[in-house]
Scaffold this active site. Structure first.
Site, PDB file in Angstrom:
ATOM      1  N   GLU A  88      -3.765  -9.532  -1.875  1.00  0.00           N
ATOM      2  CA  GLU A  88      -5.008  -9.093  -2.520  1.00  0.00           C
ATOM      3  C   GLU A  88      -6.127 -10.117  -2.431  1.00  0.00           C
ATOM      4  O   GLU A  88      -7.260  -9.789  -2.095  1.00  0.00           O
ATOM      5  CB  GLU A  88      -4.756  -8.740  -3.998  1.00  0.00           C
ATOM      6  CG  GLU A  88      -4.200  -7.352  -4.242  1.00  0.00           C
ATOM      7  CD  GLU A  88      -2.718  -7.241  -3.950  1.00  0.00           C
ATOM      8  OE1 GLU A  88      -2.066  -8.268  -3.701  1.00  0.00           O
ATOM      9  OE2 GLU A  88      -2.193  -6.108  -3.965  1.00  0.00           O
TER      10      GLU A  88
ATOM     11  N   HIS B 291       1.323  -2.406 -15.420  1.00  0.00           N
ATOM     12  CA  HIS B 291       0.702  -1.391 -14.569  1.00  0.00           C
ATOM     13  C   HIS B 291      -0.215  -0.450 -15.334  1.00  0.00           C
ATOM     14  O   HIS B 291      -0.530   0.634 -14.858  1.00  0.00           O
ATOM     15  CB  HIS B 291       1.780  -0.553 -13.871  1.00  0.00           C
ATOM     16  CG  HIS B 291       2.464  -1.244 -12.741  1.00  0.00           C
ATOM     17  ND1 HIS B 291       3.350  -2.271 -12.923  1.00  0.00           N
ATOM     18  CD2 HIS B 291       2.387  -1.061 -11.402  1.00  0.00           C
ATOM     19  CE1 HIS B 291       3.803  -2.681 -11.749  1.00  0.00           C
ATOM     20  NE2 HIS B 291       3.233  -1.969 -10.813  1.00  0.00           N
TER      21      HIS B 291
END
Ligand SMILES: Cc1ncc(C[n+]2csc(CCOP(=O)(O)OP(=O)(O)O)c2C)c(N)n1
Ligand SMILES: [Mg+2]
Lengths: 343, 326
Positions: free
Chosen positions: B60, B129
């Site tokens: 990322e 999440h």
């Protein structure tokens, strides 16, 4: 392409220097290096006088790296570096006036006084900045390499970094993608042996850090960063490989910083003894080139003195220019936060 | 008018912009061969090829930085994060690089880049999440932040985001991808920074954005049955925030509920309440009430998860409270 053992490493010695006979080129190299030196000597003075503020990291001792590397580039290539950026900015051809005015925080600075010492930027010379987060600019360099390939161009990007950068995640992520996608990037580690006060040996599990290129299937090399010809040769090969074959290179250039980490840090102390510094200063890159030229009969004392005076005058002019450049009006605070354009 | 999903609206926005401008490309994990983790980029690889639809390693920080570098030299990247939870690893590039490049270069280097992906909780994905990041991103000068709640807004806002010369963070919703709505075939753009009054009413304002827009509209429907009419202000863009739209609504209704997915502390709602107290102090008939996620990591267990999330009953209870009905 896979890197072979032989091309990984080439130790250069002064023999590489003596082969370099072109007096005009040598004079240009000397001029570029000496300009950086004289410029930064005045930066130190301006800092002491409070004309330059904040963090100010001098490049003194490393000039052969910027000059050697950037002398191998075309004007349309790209350059990106760390906060230790005055030297590379000047070597890339940014004007001493624009750089000094930026250091003074004035309107005519290359970044309008918004960036300061650590953030030199210039669209004219494709100088993509001085960046202040250790490792942060390396993925950006990979992105520029990606853009070059995307457009089908034959430019390259040179990305300078300190040796501490190799321990960041950003370095690993960036080099992996550059190696994976075969991007025209030349990653140059300026191994000056220390990140602030931490010696490389206390920070990296391996000490020949160019070997890390193996993990990215990248040609890799090591050279003497005090010898401008050695730098030119190593960077030249890497640039050619990037331009013609779109293969990135990891190059470790061994150099040394003659000043403290920044203007607010001691030159030597707990982390390096004065004797070590003195030893390294015997290999001042400017002295090495000058001596080579003098011995080869390419430079008289008179010429040298004239060059030095000329450069000092240029630096003085940049100082005067910076000082007379207006301070930014307060309204400028809110400018450049957002571009008011769309496509 | 055709009815399509939020997912397809996003896909159509990127596709149209890629057709219009060959500097636009899509990069991220699983965007190409796999056709998108959430299938937003279905068919893209086949249409545009692998130079413009780029699968990355799980990196990322790295690929966000690749986007920044590409944007610096003239491309217009759309960087997809599989979810914004993972974008935390890339925040250095979003915050320290993209958001500041124009400023620290004195106006020289624009940053036409979009960072996008699902934000907030889905179902039982638990602590790592299920987070909503808009207040983090909206805190940063130099970024723009949008959070579309409907397919129509998703398409129009994302197209504007791609054409904008600034870094724009697009907060989508996993739970929104399958929702449907009317989206015209003709091209349209929705300007960034403009809220929309999604429902008109005179008794109370609900100010919200993103996934909570649907909750606010449901609350408005239910309350209407009791004769309570709600002004639903959908911010659509978190930064820059449409302060006028907030003021206009609250000055009319004199009561406000601020509804968001994220946590209370330093949340988007805190900023909205500040704007209200500044602009509407003399108009308020009751203190503003905020609805948000409970101040805990998101639990896995169904019952606890429900207790943690803002939802329809909580929104309705807040309206009743601000109207002194209970
Ligand atoms: C991510 C991050 N951590 C820490 C710092 C503080 N810092 C600035 S320079 C520096 C040392 C970097 O050393 P090196 O990469 O070898 O470059 P050099 O200064 O020697 O040129 C540190 C720790 C920073 N700027 N960014
Ligand atoms: Mg170092």
């Amino acid at each position: 392409m896979t890197a072979t053992r032989t091309e990984k490493k080439r130790k250069s010695d002064s023999a590489a220097a003596t082969q370099q006979g072109d007096p005009t080129l040598n004079l240009e190299l000397l001029r570029s290096m000496l300009l950086q030196r004289r410029f930064e000597e005045r930066c130190a003075e301006a800092y002491a006088l409070g004309k330059i503020g904040g963090f100010c990291h001098l490049y003194i001792g490393q000039e052969a790296v910027s000059t050697g590397a950037l002398s191998m580039l075309r004007p349309d290539d790209y350059v990106i570096t760390t906060y230790r950026d005055h030297g590379p900015a000047l070597a890339r051809g940014m004007t001493p006036r624009a750089v000094m005015a930026e250091l003074f925080g004035r309107q005519d600075g290359c970044a309008r006084g918004k960036g300061g010492s650590m953030h030199m930027f210039d669209t004219n010379t494709n100088f993509l900045g001085g960046h202040g987060i250790v490792g942060g600019h390396v993925p950006i360099a990979t992105g520029v390499g990606f853009a070059i390939k995307y457009r089908g161009g034959d430019q390259v990007i040179v990305c300078f970094m300190g040796e501490s950068v190799v321990n960041t995640g950003a370095f690993h992520e960036a080099l992996n993608m550059a190696g994976l996608w075969k991007l025209p990037c030349v990653f140059i580690i300026e191994n000056n042996r220390y990140g602030m006060g931490t010696a490389l040996e206390r920070a990296s599990a391996i000490h020949d850090i160019y070997e890390r290129g193996a993990a990215y299937n990248m040609p890799r090399n090591q050279c003497d960063g005090q010898d401008v010809f050695a730098v030119r040769q190593a960077v030249g090969e890497a640039v050619e490989r990037a331009r013609k074959e779109q293969i990135p290179t990891l190059l470790e250039v061994r150099t040394y910083r003659f000043m403290g980490h920044s203007m607010s840090d001691a030159v030597s102390g707990t982390y390096r003894p004065k004797s070590e510094l003195e030893e390294y200063m015997k290999r001042d890159p400017i002295t090495l080139l000058r001596t080579h030229m003098q011995e080869a009969g390419q430079l008289t004392d008179e010429q040298l003195q004239k060059l030095d005076e000329e450069l000092k005058a240029i630096v003085q002019d940049s100082w005067d220019f910076a000082e007379s450049s207006p301070e930014l009006p307060v309204e400028a605070l809110y400018e450049d936060v957002y571009a008011d354009t769309t496509t | 008018m055709p009815v399509i999903t939020y997912r397809d609206a996003l896909g159509a926005a990127i596709r149209e912009e890629m057709q219009r401008d060959d500097r636009v490309f899509l990069m991220g994990e699983e965007v190409a061969v796999y056709q998108g983790a959430y299938k937003v980029s279905k068919g893209f690889l086949q249409e545009f090829g692998e130079m413009r639809v780029v699968d990355t390693p799980i990196t990322e920080l790295g690929f966000a930085g690749v986007g920044v570098g590409a944007a610096m030299v003239g491309l217009r990247p759309v960087i997809e994060f599989m979810t914004w939870n993972f974008a935390l690893l890339a925040l250095d590039q979003v915050v320290n690089a993209a958001a500041k490049m124009l400023y620290m270069s004195g106006g020289q280097y624009k940053m036409p880049i979009v960072f996008r992906g699902p934000n907030g909780a889905a179902l039982q994905l638990s602590a790592q999440h299920s987070q909503a990041w808009e207040s983090w991103l909206a805190h940063i000068p130099g970024l723009k932040v949008i959070a579309p709640g409907t397919p129509y807004d998703a398409k129009g806002l994302l197209k504007s985001a791609i054409r904008d010369d600034n870094p724009v963070c697009v907060l989508e919703g996993e739970m929104l991808y399958n929702t449907k709505g009317e989206v015209p075939d003709e091209e349209y753009l929705i300007p960034l920074g403009k809220a929309e009054l999604k429902r008109e009413g005179e008794h109370c304002s609900i100010i919200t954005h993103g996934k909570m827009v649907l909750v606010a509209l449901q609350a408005a429907d239910q309350l209407a049955k009791e004769g309570i009419n709600i002004d639903v202000v959908d911010l659509r863009t978190i930064r820059p925030m449409d302060v006028e739209a907030i003021g206009e609504s609250v000055k009319k209704t004199n009561r406000a509920v601020v509804l968001e997915e994220g946590w209370e502390m330093c949340g988007v709602g805190a900023q909205v309440v500040d704007y209200i107290q500044r602009d509407c102090f003399d108009y308020l008939d009751a203190p503003v009430v905020r609805v948000h996620q409970a101040d805990t990591p998101m639990p896995y267990a169904k019952g606890l998860e429900k207790a943690a999330k803002p939802d329809l009953p909580k929104a309705i209870a807040a309206v009743r409270k601000v109207m002194y009905l209970d």
